[in-house]
Design a protein around this motif. Structure first.
Motif, PDB file in Angstrom:
ATOM      1  N   GLN A   6      -8.513  34.998  28.300  1.00  0.00           N
ATOM      2  CA  GLN A   6      -8.607  34.688  29.750  1.00  0.00           C
ATOM      3  C   GLN A   6      -7.131  34.427  30.229  1.00  0.00           C
ATOM      4  O   GLN A   6      -6.311  33.598  29.599  1.00  0.00           O
ATOM      5  N   ARG A   7      -6.794  35.041  31.467  1.00  0.00           N
ATOM      6  CA  ARG A   7      -5.557  35.142  31.963  1.00  0.00           C
ATOM      7  C   ARG A   7      -5.672  34.943  33.380  1.00  0.00           C
ATOM      8  O   ARG A   7      -6.699  34.795  34.190  1.00  0.00           O
ATOM      9  N   ALA A   8      -4.567  35.084  34.034  1.00  0.00           N
ATOM     10  CA  ALA A   8      -4.380  34.942  35.589  1.00  0.00           C
ATOM     11  C   ALA A   8      -5.302  36.206  36.354  1.00  0.00           C
ATOM     12  O   ALA A   8      -5.801  37.108  35.783  1.00  0.00           O
ATOM     13  N   GLY A   9      -5.536  35.751  37.686  1.00  0.00           N
ATOM     14  CA  GLY A   9      -6.537  36.411  38.221  1.00  0.00           C
ATOM     15  C   GLY A   9      -6.426  36.695  39.608  1.00  0.00           C
ATOM     16  O   GLY A   9      -7.211  37.416  40.279  1.00  0.00           O
ATOM     17  N   ILE A  10      -5.036  36.553  40.016  1.00  0.00           N
ATOM     18  CA  ILE A  10      -4.843  37.143  41.540  1.00  0.00           C
ATOM     19  C   ILE A  10      -3.943  38.188  41.596  1.00  0.00           C
ATOM     20  O   ILE A  10      -3.021  38.199  41.034  1.00  0.00           O
ATOM     21  N   LEU A  11      -4.328  39.163  42.324  1.00  0.00           N
ATOM     22  CA  LEU A  11      -3.613  40.347  42.515  1.00  0.00           C
ATOM     23  C   LEU A  11      -3.077  40.408  43.964  1.00  0.00           C
ATOM     24  O   LEU A  11      -3.924  40.311  44.726  1.00  0.00           O
ATOM     25  N   GLU A  12      -1.717  40.959  43.950  1.00  0.00           N
ATOM     26  CA  GLU A  12      -1.348  41.178  45.350  1.00  0.00           C
ATOM     27  C   GLU A  12      -2.227  42.600  45.877  1.00  0.00           C
ATOM     28  O   GLU A  12      -2.603  42.943  44.896  1.00  0.00           O
ATOM     29  N   ALA A  13      -2.281  42.690  47.047  1.00  0.00           N
ATOM     30  CA  ALA A  13      -2.912  43.711  47.719  1.00  0.00           C
ATOM     31  C   ALA A  13      -2.258  45.042  47.376  1.00  0.00           C
ATOM     32  O   ALA A  13      -3.022  45.969  46.908  1.00  0.00           O
ATOM     33  N   GLY A  14      -1.030  45.069  47.142  1.00  0.00           N
ATOM     34  CA  GLY A  14      -0.317  46.226  46.705  1.00  0.00           C
ATOM     35  C   GLY A  14      -0.582  46.693  45.299  1.00  0.00           C
ATOM     36  O   GLY A  14      -0.812  47.903  44.936  1.00  0.00           O
ATOM     37  N   VAL A  15      -0.860  45.679  44.355  1.00  0.00           N
ATOM     38  CA  VAL A  15      -0.903  45.989  43.090  1.00  0.00           C
ATOM     39  C   VAL A  15      -2.679  46.532  42.937  1.00  0.00           C
ATOM     40  O   VAL A  15      -2.970  47.614  42.158  1.00  0.00           O
ATOM     41  N   ALA A  16      -3.357  45.814  43.596  1.00  0.00           N
ATOM     42  CA  ALA A  16      -4.940  46.535  43.769  1.00  0.00           C
ATOM     43  C   ALA A  16      -4.995  47.968  44.391  1.00  0.00           C
ATOM     44  O   ALA A  16      -5.767  48.591  43.667  1.00  0.00           O
ATOM     45  N   ARG A  17      -4.358  48.055  45.342  1.00  0.00           N
ATOM     46  CA  ARG A  17      -4.084  49.325  45.781  1.00  0.00           C
ATOM     47  C   ARG A  17      -3.665  50.252  44.835  1.00  0.00           C
ATOM     48  O   ARG A  17      -4.255  51.678  44.717  1.00  0.00           O
ATOM     49  N   ASP A  18      -2.553  50.104  43.819  1.00  0.00           N
ATOM     50  CA  ASP A  18      -2.152  50.929  43.007  1.00  0.00           C
ATOM     51  C   ASP A  18      -3.053  51.397  42.011  1.00  0.00           C
ATOM     52  O   ASP A  18      -3.099  52.531  41.642  1.00  0.00           O
ATOM     53  N   LEU A  19      -3.884  50.192  41.460  1.00  0.00           N
ATOM     54  CA  LEU A  19      -4.909  50.526  40.497  1.00  0.00           C
ATOM     55  C   LEU A  19      -5.997  51.603  41.116  1.00  0.00           C
ATOM     56  O   LEU A  19      -6.413  52.563  40.266  1.00  0.00           O
ATOM     57  N   VAL A  20      -6.294  51.542  42.470  1.00  0.00           N
ATOM     58  CA  VAL A  20      -7.235  52.537  43.055  1.00  0.00           C
ATOM     59  C   VAL A  20      -6.513  53.830  43.107  1.00  0.00           C
ATOM     60  O   VAL A  20      -6.926  55.030  42.773  1.00  0.00           O
TER      61      VAL A  20
END
Length: 402
Positions: free
Chosen positions: A52-66
């Motif tokens: 278990q680790r951190a769980g908060i992503l910047e919106a830009g990081v989430a967008r990059d994944l997609v």
């Protein structure tokens, strides 16, 4: 073991030591650019995806994944948060990211980020070897560095590359390859830790809650709709075995209690951990044909949710400069990596340290220290400028060009 014969040799432009989120995201981005990689990690895939680790992503990081084709699961299983709640002396204050800086964050566990990336590497035919041992990185001051390792079946293998990336985490062996007299290490140990739990319970609040009270600090987060992640400040010497479930809930409830009657929803505690943290940066992030990324080069205290985001920012920048270097621009293209990465790293170090000092009680703090700290917190949550500063820092400087 450098002189031990190897059973196989493979040649690729980039070898990646470390196959956590940073290493796999780099491999994914390079793969999209037509650059072949091999990534290796001493941990098994199961070990990484169950830690278990951190769980908060910047919106830009989430967008990059997609948008880079890793997965759109963050949009389906993640939770977009348009703010956080800060509780000071029992009073709730909402920091509205959307209203203040037109941004948001995503609650999406790091384990899920890893699973998405590992699945994408398998889907795309990428080469990743988990559970290896006896890793050696050789020849980093040459144009032909090598990575040698022993596979789980005992066979010995060699990767020949033009560049090696050390993305092997906070216990990095790659960072030690930079000569001691040519590196600078900056660091700070904090005199407190977090006691963290996983609990089977419904969410207590729609967004993260950061609480600072006379009883101490607490952070209320979550992993899923049925599993919650919560922390409270404790001594670095605390032992998880010394805390009963009743004592844990009593401590957490006292730290979030306030005039609004807020209470946490309790449930069975399935995991207890003590998380020690520190600030660390090593410079340079490049030495010869070796480049460092993520926790191998820097770590931050978890208060500001910067660690994973910083690592993924590193490899986004690094993928671009490596692609240019291998595409004909040569090694000089790599000169842009460290300045761009370190600008964000030191901003994040400042924010993470500031937020940690703002919300935690230092051992031996005087009455003046405590009242001054509350005055500073009041300046943050009680003024638009203070709330905007916190929002911009927390969401990753979305309105600023880098």
């Amino acid at each position: 073991m450098a002189d031990v014969p190897v059973d196989s040799v493979v040649t690729v432009p980039v070898a990646i030591v470390g196959a956590g989120p940073a290493g796999l995201m780099l491999a994914h981005l390079l793969g999209r650019a037509g650059v072949a990689t091999v990534a290796v990690d001493t941990r098994t895939r199961h070990e990484i995806e169950t830690t278990q680790r951190a769980g908060i992503l910047e919106a830009g990081v989430a967008r990059d994944l997609v948008e880079t084709g890793v997965s759109d699961r963050v949009l389906r299983d993640g939770h977009e948060h348009e703010g956080i709640e800060v509780r000071s002396a029992g009073r709730p204050y909402r920091i509205d990211f959307k209203e203040l800086v037109s941004a948001s964050t995503w609650l999406y566990p790091q384990t899920d980020v890893f699973v998405d990336l590992a699945d994408a590497r398998e889907r795309d035919g990428g080469t990743v070897h988990f559970g290896i041992r006896d890793t050696e990185v050789l020849g980093i001051t040459t144009d032909a560095p090598r990575v040698r390792y022993t596979a789980p079946d005992g066979t010995r293998h060699e990767i020949r590359a033009r560049y090696v990336v050390g993305a092997d985490g906070s216990r990095s062996m790659c960072r030690d390859l930079v000569p001691e007299d040519r590196r600078v290490r900056y660091g700070k140990e904090y005199p407190f830790a977090w006691f963290g739990i996983l609990a089977e319970a419904p969410p207590s609040a729609p967004e993260l809650v950061y609480a600072r009270s006379a009883h101490g600090f607490a952070l209320i987060s979550r992993r899923t709709d049925a599993v919650q992640r919560m922390y409270f400040q404790c001594s670095p010497d605390a032992s998880a075995d010394d805390w009963s479930d009743d004592r844990i809930w009593e401590t957490l409830q006292a730290r979030v209690a306030g005039e609004d009657g807020f209470r946490l929803k309790e449930g069975p505690i399935t995991e207890k951990t003590v998380l020690r943290f520190r600030s660390f940066v090593q410079e340079p992030m490049r030495w010869g044909s070796l480049l460092l990324a993520g926790d191998a080069a820097h770590t931050v205290p978890p208060t500001g949710a910067r660690g994973l985001n910083l690592a993924l920012h590193d490899v986004k920048v690094l993928a671009g400069v490596l692609t240019r270097a291998l595409g004909g621009a040569g090694a000089n293209a790599l000169d842009a990596y460290e300045p761009r990465a370190l600008q964000r790293v030191w901003r994040a170090q400042n924010f993470s340290s500031w937020m940690t000092r703002l919300l935690h009680t230092a051992p031996g703090a005087s009455a003046f220290d405590l009242r001054r700290q509350l005055g500073e917190l009041d300046n943050v949550v009680g003024t638009r400028a203070g709330r905007a500063y916190l929002a911009e820092q927390y969401t990753g400087w979305p309105t600023r060009a880098h």
